[in-house]
Design an enzyme around this catalytic site. Structure first.
Site, PDB file in Angstrom:
ATOM      1  N   ALA A  67       0.873  -1.186   0.000  1.00  0.00           N
ATOM      2  CA  ALA A  67       0.000   0.000   0.000  1.00  0.00           C
ATOM      3  C   ALA A  67       0.902   1.225   0.000  1.00  0.00           C
ATOM      4  O   ALA A  67       1.342   1.703   1.053  1.00  0.00           O
ATOM      5  CB  ALA A  67      -0.914  -0.011   1.226  1.00  0.00           C
ATOM      6  N   ASP A 113       5.647   1.493   2.428  1.00  0.00           N
ATOM      7  CA  ASP A 113       4.571   0.514   2.474  1.00  0.00           C
ATOM      8  C   ASP A 113       3.712   0.848   3.683  1.00  0.00           C
ATOM      9  O   ASP A 113       4.120   0.620   4.828  1.00  0.00           O
ATOM     10  CB  ASP A 113       5.146  -0.902   2.581  1.00  0.00           C
ATOM     11  CG  ASP A 113       4.076  -1.975   2.453  1.00  0.00           C
ATOM     12  OD1 ASP A 113       2.878  -1.641   2.577  1.00  0.00           O
ATOM     13  OD2 ASP A 113       4.435  -3.151   2.249  1.00  0.00           O
ATOM     14  N   HIS A 114       2.514   1.383   3.427  1.00  0.00           N
ATOM     15  CA  HIS A 114       1.669   1.871   4.514  1.00  0.00           C
ATOM     16  C   HIS A 114       1.165   0.742   5.410  1.00  0.00           C
ATOM     17  O   HIS A 114       0.662   0.989   6.513  1.00  0.00           O
ATOM     18  CB  HIS A 114       0.476   2.635   3.933  1.00  0.00           C
ATOM     19  CG  HIS A 114       0.070   3.804   4.765  1.00  0.00           C
ATOM     20  ND1 HIS A 114       0.300   3.880   6.126  1.00  0.00           N
ATOM     21  CD2 HIS A 114      -0.559   4.961   4.435  1.00  0.00           C
ATOM     22  CE1 HIS A 114      -0.163   5.024   6.588  1.00  0.00           C
ATOM     23  NE2 HIS A 114      -0.693   5.713   5.594  1.00  0.00           N
ATOM     24  N   ARG A 115       1.288  -0.513   4.958  1.00  0.00           N
ATOM     25  CA  ARG A 115       0.922  -1.623   5.826  1.00  0.00           C
ATOM     26  C   ARG A 115       1.877  -1.722   7.013  1.00  0.00           C
ATOM     27  O   ARG A 115       1.503  -2.197   8.093  1.00  0.00           O
ATOM     28  CB  ARG A 115       0.962  -2.944   5.051  1.00  0.00           C
ATOM     29  CG  ARG A 115       0.015  -3.025   3.862  1.00  0.00           C
ATOM     30  CD  ARG A 115       0.224  -4.331   3.128  1.00  0.00           C
ATOM     31  NE  ARG A 115       1.607  -4.499   2.701  1.00  0.00           N
ATOM     32  CZ  ARG A 115       2.130  -5.646   2.264  1.00  0.00           C
ATOM     33  NH1 ARG A 115       1.376  -6.735   2.202  1.00  0.00           N
ATOM     34  NH2 ARG A 115       3.395  -5.703   1.894  1.00  0.00           N
ATOM     35  N   ILE A 116       3.122  -1.284   6.790  1.00  0.00           N
ATOM     36  CA  ILE A 116       4.174  -1.432   7.804  1.00  0.00           C
ATOM     37  C   ILE A 116       4.542  -0.089   8.421  1.00  0.00           C
ATOM     38  O   ILE A 116       4.810   0.004   9.620  1.00  0.00           O
ATOM     39  CB  ILE A 116       5.442  -2.069   7.181  1.00  0.00           C
ATOM     40  CG1 ILE A 116       5.077  -3.280   6.321  1.00  0.00           C
ATOM     41  CG2 ILE A 116       6.448  -2.431   8.262  1.00  0.00           C
ATOM     42  CD1 ILE A 116       4.380  -4.378   7.062  1.00  0.00           C
TER      43      ILE A 116
END
Length: 457
Positions: free
Chosen positions: A250, A426-429
């Site tokens: 993301a 990475d917006h998930r992390i």
């Protein structure tokens, strides 16, 4: 006469398959041992495999663009003299392949002629189904059947054959194929066109039901306005990785200015000493060291998500990838253990890796294992961009062109040297505030580069 079956070798590094990107031989060619035979691209590198035996190429099982699994028969070589040599049997699990590969990374993307579907599990390429002809009856003026016309809805032909048909104004669907697996060949097209031109072709297209009132404009051959090239090799692998990254991570991008006036002055002072040591000192080594220093403050930016186990892997080493544009496509050589290197050593390594990427001499291990990537277009860097992550990394830094522009220092407006940095995460992390803090730490080191020397290990 005996036949040697050459199988796709185990190139190492956990590689299980390879894409055929170019053949240096064709059926009927006579080869000596170790003559260049085929170029194979894996996830790690492109290698040239030499002929393991002297003889005549009797069969080629994979076309350009096809993917061969390790242990599958790729090519057969007919050898004269002596008793029949038994072809190596299909390898069991964990067995050694019939031959090994030798070669190095190639700079250019080799040419190719056509695609082939992926091979089947038994080692042979999947043969396309034979076309099913349709009998199309055309009526004579007396009302009886004049002839039976061959017609196939989806003819099989290579891009080169299709281009030839377009240039000659031939409808591939009306040609009886003679190639293997029902494939229409160039000879079929030329033969059909020649017979049609002399009026001797036994099959003519049916006459239209009614003549059009106005004749349509003459079609311009597609070949005169378009050129088609197979999408294979490194460029296709880059596309696959980019698409996978965009579909998986993301992305979000953070952009900020960086006043590099002091960095320019520092490099100017150190450049003569670097030249005496035989090193070309650019700004990139300072940026690498600034990134490493910021990564140590934000360990999550040096991590990777193992999706198979749902674990976040924090790397305690700092391998910085440097995106490099080459004629073959974008490569990412890796500066191993950048945290343990001096600025001078990083500069030396950047030059070595850059030259290796341009000449295609890098080893597979020099193109893998990065934990964070830096990409720069130098003087063509533009205002800013949104770089795509280098999977499985969670961050990437885009470095853009330095420009002279007004900046505020204290209560004064002066002319400074400003560079924009764009960072994708990475917006998930990585949460937004962590990505911003990481960016400002990098900017802090570049605006006051003397701090890098204070924090060096």
């Amino acid at each position: 006469m005996s036949t040697f079956q050459f199988k796709m070798p185990d190139i190492g590094e956990g590689v299980t398959e390879g894409e055929i990107v170019d053949w240096h031989v064709k059926v009927g060619d006579v080869v000596a041992e170790d003559d260049p035979m085929v170029e194979v691209m894996t996830d790690k590198a492109t290698v040239t495999i030499g002929a393991p035996r002297a003889g005549t190429i009797s069969a080629i099982h994979f076309d350009v663009g096809a993917v061969a699994q390790v242990g599958q028969v790729v090519v057969e070589i007919a050898m004269s003299g002596g008793g029949a040599e038994a072809a190596p049997s299909a390898p069991e699990k964990k067995s050694e392949p019939a031959a090994t590969a030798v070669g190095d990374i190639r700079e250019g993307l080799p040419g190719s002629s056509f695609f082939q579907s992926k091979p089947s599990g038994n080692g042979a390429p999947i043969k396309p189904p034979s076309p099913k002809p349709i009998a199309a009856a055309s009526s004579s003026s007396s009302g009886g059947l004049q002839q039976i016309e061959f017609f196939q809805a989806k003819p099989l032909a290579t891009p080169a054959t299709r281009k030839l048909a377009r240039d000659l104004g031939v409808d591939l669907r009306r040609i009886q194929p003679s190639g293997p697996g029902g494939r229409t060949t160039r000879a079929d097209v030329k033969g059909f066109a020649g017979q049609a031109a002399t009026g001797t072709h036994p099959v003519a297209p049916p006459a239209p039901a009614a003549a059009a009132a106005v004749a349509p404009p003459a079609a311009i051959p597609a070949g005169a306005r378009e050129e088609r090239k197979p999408f294979v090799g490194i460029r296709r692998r880059i596309a696959q990785r980019m698409q996978m990254t965009k579909n998986t991570a993301a992305h979000f991008t953070f952009v900020e200015e960086c006043d590099v006036t002091e960095l320019i002055a520092l490099r100017k002072r150190l450049k003569p000493a670097a030249e005496e040591a035989g090193v070309r000192l650019s700004y990139l080594p300072f940026i690498v060291k600034a990134v490493v220093a910021a990564l140590k403050k934000h360990p999550v930016l040096n991590s990777a998500l193992d999706e198979s186990s749902n674990e976040l892997v924090y790397r305690k080493y700092y391998n910085i990838g440097i995106a490099a544009a080459t004629d073959a496509g974008l490569m990412v050589p890796v500066i191993q253990d950048a945290d343990r290197r001096s600025i001078l050593d990083v500069a030396r390594e950047i030059d070595r890796l850059g030259e290796g990427a341009r000449t295609g001499s890098l080893k597979p291990e020099e193109l893998s294992g990065s934990t964070f990537t830096i990409t720069s277009l130098g003087k063509q860097g533009g205002l800013f961009a949104t770089p795509v992550l280098n999977h499985p990394e969670v961050g990437i830094l885009g470095v853009h062109q330095m420009k002279r522009k007004p900046v505020v220092r204290g209560d004064e407006i002066v002319i400074g040297d400003v560079m924009l940095l764009s960072l994708s995460f990475d917006h998930r992390i990585v949460d937004g505030h962590i990505g911003a803090a990481f960016a400002y730490d990098i900017i802090g080191y570049l605006e006051s580069p003397d701090r890098l020397f204070l924090e060096m290990v």
